[in-house]
Design a protein around this motif. Structure first.
Motif, PDB file in Angstrom:
ATOM      1  N   LEU A  48      -2.698 -34.649 -31.168  1.00 36.05           N
ATOM      2  CA  LEU A  48      -1.454 -33.895 -31.086  1.00 36.05           C
ATOM      3  C   LEU A  48      -0.748 -34.102 -29.745  1.00 36.05           C
ATOM      4  N   THR A  49      -1.479 -34.010 -28.645  1.00 37.23           N
ATOM      5  CA  THR A  49      -0.846 -34.188 -27.341  1.00 37.23           C
ATOM      6  C   THR A  49      -0.378 -35.620 -27.129  1.00 37.23           C
ATOM      7  N   THR A  50      -1.124 -36.597 -27.634  1.00 39.53           N
ATOM      8  CA  THR A  50      -0.689 -37.987 -27.531  1.00 39.53           C
ATOM      9  C   THR A  50       0.565 -38.230 -28.359  1.00 39.53           C
ATOM     10  N   ALA A  51       0.613 -37.670 -29.557  1.00 38.62           N
ATOM     11  CA  ALA A  51       1.795 -37.831 -30.401  1.00 38.62           C
ATOM     12  C   ALA A  51       3.023 -37.185 -29.768  1.00 38.62           C
ATOM     13  N   VAL A  52       2.864 -35.990 -29.221  1.00 35.77           N
ATOM     14  CA  VAL A  52       3.986 -35.311 -28.560  1.00 35.77           C
ATOM     15  C   VAL A  52       4.467 -36.126 -27.372  1.00 35.77           C
ATOM     16  N   TYR A  53       3.532 -36.689 -26.608  1.00 32.98           N
ATOM     17  CA  TYR A  53       3.930 -37.489 -25.455  1.00 32.98           C
ATOM     18  C   TYR A  53       4.734 -38.714 -25.878  1.00 32.98           C
ATOM     19  N   PHE A  54       4.267 -39.446 -26.874  1.00 31.75           N
ATOM     20  CA  PHE A  54       4.962 -40.665 -27.277  1.00 31.75           C
ATOM     21  C   PHE A  54       6.285 -40.375 -27.991  1.00 31.75           C
ATOM     22  N   ILE A  55       6.381 -39.257 -28.667  1.00 33.73           N
ATOM     23  CA  ILE A  55       7.631 -38.917 -29.348  1.00 33.73           C
ATOM     24  C   ILE A  55       8.677 -38.401 -28.359  1.00 33.73           C
ATOM     25  N   CYS A  56       8.255 -37.592 -27.400  1.00 32.24           N
ATOM     26  CA  CYS A  56       9.199 -36.907 -26.506  1.00 32.24           C
ATOM     27  C   CYS A  56       9.032 -37.305 -25.045  1.00 32.24           C
ATOM     28  N   ARG A  57       8.586 -38.498 -24.752  1.00 36.22           N
ATOM     29  CA  ARG A  57       8.233 -38.848 -23.372  1.00 36.22           C
ATOM     30  C   ARG A  57       9.411 -38.899 -22.410  1.00 36.22           C
ATOM     31  N   LYS A  58      10.624 -38.987 -22.892  1.00 32.31           N
ATOM     32  CA  LYS A  58      11.793 -39.041 -22.015  1.00 32.31           C
ATOM     33  C   LYS A  58      12.377 -37.663 -21.706  1.00 32.31           C
ATOM     34  N   THR A  59      11.899 -36.618 -22.370  1.00 31.44           N
ATOM     35  CA  THR A  59      12.446 -35.292 -22.130  1.00 31.44           C
ATOM     36  C   THR A  59      11.974 -34.758 -20.786  1.00 31.44           C
ATOM     37  N   ASN A  60      12.785 -33.893 -20.201  1.00 31.39           N
ATOM     38  CA  ASN A  60      12.466 -33.323 -18.893  1.00 31.39           C
ATOM     39  C   ASN A  60      11.174 -32.511 -18.939  1.00 31.39           C
ATOM     40  N   PHE A  61      10.934 -31.826 -20.050  1.00 35.49           N
ATOM     41  CA  PHE A  61       9.731 -31.005 -20.203  1.00 35.49           C
ATOM     42  C   PHE A  61       8.463 -31.859 -20.094  1.00 35.49           C
ATOM     43  N   ILE A  62       8.414 -32.952 -20.821  1.00 31.98           N
ATOM     44  CA  ILE A  62       7.236 -33.816 -20.826  1.00 31.98           C
ATOM     45  C   ILE A  62       7.084 -34.537 -19.491  1.00 31.98           C
ATOM     46  N   VAL A  63       8.184 -34.995 -18.926  1.00 29.69           N
ATOM     47  CA  VAL A  63       8.125 -35.690 -17.634  1.00 29.69           C
ATOM     48  C   VAL A  63       7.581 -34.756 -16.562  1.00 29.69           C
ATOM     49  N   ARG A  64       8.028 -33.514 -16.571  1.00 32.85           N
ATOM     50  CA  ARG A  64       7.574 -32.557 -15.560  1.00 32.85           C
ATOM     51  C   ARG A  64       6.100 -32.210 -15.737  1.00 32.85           C
ATOM     52  N   PHE A  65       5.668 -32.004 -16.980  1.00 29.19           N
ATOM     53  CA  PHE A  65       4.287 -31.608 -17.223  1.00 29.19           C
ATOM     54  C   PHE A  65       3.302 -32.778 -17.167  1.00 29.19           C
ATOM     55  N   SER A  66       3.779 -34.003 -17.146  1.00 28.38           N
ATOM     56  CA  SER A  66       2.888 -35.154 -17.014  1.00 28.38           C
ATOM     57  C   SER A  66       2.997 -35.791 -15.635  1.00 28.38           C
ATOM     58  N   SER A  67       3.532 -35.071 -14.672  1.00 22.58           N
ATOM     59  CA  SER A  67       3.693 -35.603 -13.320  1.00 22.58           C
ATOM     60  C   SER A  67       2.406 -35.450 -12.513  1.00 22.58           C
ATOM     61  N   ALA A  68       2.321 -36.183 -11.431  1.00 19.63           N
ATOM     62  CA  ALA A  68       1.146 -36.126 -10.559  1.00 19.63           C
ATOM     63  C   ALA A  68       0.981 -34.756  -9.901  1.00 19.63           C
ATOM     64  N   PRO A  69       2.042 -34.113  -9.384  1.00 23.47           N
ATOM     65  CA  PRO A  69       1.848 -32.781  -8.805  1.00 23.47           C
ATOM     66  C   PRO A  69       1.294 -31.774  -9.807  1.00 23.47           C
ATOM     67  N   PHE A  70       1.769 -31.844 -11.042  1.00 25.73           N
ATOM     68  CA  PHE A  70       1.254 -30.924 -12.055  1.00 25.73           C
ATOM     69  C   PHE A  70      -0.218 -31.207 -12.343  1.00 25.73           C
ATOM     70  N   ALA A  71      -0.599 -32.475 -12.380  1.00 24.44           N
ATOM     71  CA  ALA A  71      -2.004 -32.831 -12.612  1.00 24.44           C
ATOM     72  C   ALA A  71      -2.886 -32.360 -11.460  1.00 24.44           C
ATOM     73  N   ILE A  72      -2.408 -32.500 -10.233  1.00 28.64           N
ATOM     74  CA  ILE A  72      -3.191 -32.070  -9.068  1.00 28.64           C
ATOM     75  C   ILE A  72      -3.409 -30.564  -9.094  1.00 28.64           C
ATOM     76  N   VAL A  73      -2.356 -29.809  -9.355  1.00 26.45           N
ATOM     77  CA  VAL A  73      -2.481 -28.346  -9.413  1.00 26.45           C
ATOM     78  C   VAL A  73      -3.396 -27.934 -10.560  1.00 26.45           C
ATOM     79  N   THR A  74      -3.317 -28.612 -11.688  1.00 26.71           N
ATOM     80  CA  THR A  74      -4.170 -28.294 -12.822  1.00 26.71           C
ATOM     81  C   THR A  74      -5.639 -28.563 -12.511  1.00 26.71           C
TER      82      THR A  74
END
Length: 92
Positions: A48-74
């Motif tokens: 599900l998460t892979t499908a959402v990423y590939f379908i919506c990868r250009k949206t601001n929501f996905i770009v923000r949540f797949s960024s390095a700062p978000f990964a570091i904080v997580t």
């Protein structure tokens, strides 16, 4: 650098929502995390998460949540929670 405060805010809000859900609804059945269910749920989550990423990868929501700062904080948040849960004494 504006993404770090947003990531910290999302982590704190997620923790608060989880705490409120735990206090209001109580604990869930441990059988949901047993053998056949954990494999099925884990596979479904990855698909599900892979499908959402590939379908919506250009949206601001996905770009923000797949960024390095978000990964570091997580990772820091999950590490802190893991250490905290590991330090709780459990008496059988």
């Amino acid at each position: 650098m504006k993404q770090y405060p947003f990531a910290v805010l999302v982590a704190c809000v997620s923790l608060m929502i989880g705490l409120v859900l735990q206090l209001t609804l109580g604990s869930i059945s441990k059988s949901w995390f047993s053998f056949p269910y954990n494999v099925i749920e884990g596979f479904a989550f990855v698909v599900l998460t892979t499908a959402v990423y590939f379908i919506c990868r250009k949206t601001n929501f996905i770009v923000r949540f797949s960024s390095a700062p978000f990964a570091i904080v997580t990772v820091v948040t999950l590490g802190t929670l893991t250490i905290g849960l590991g330090s709780i004494n459990v008496n059988p």
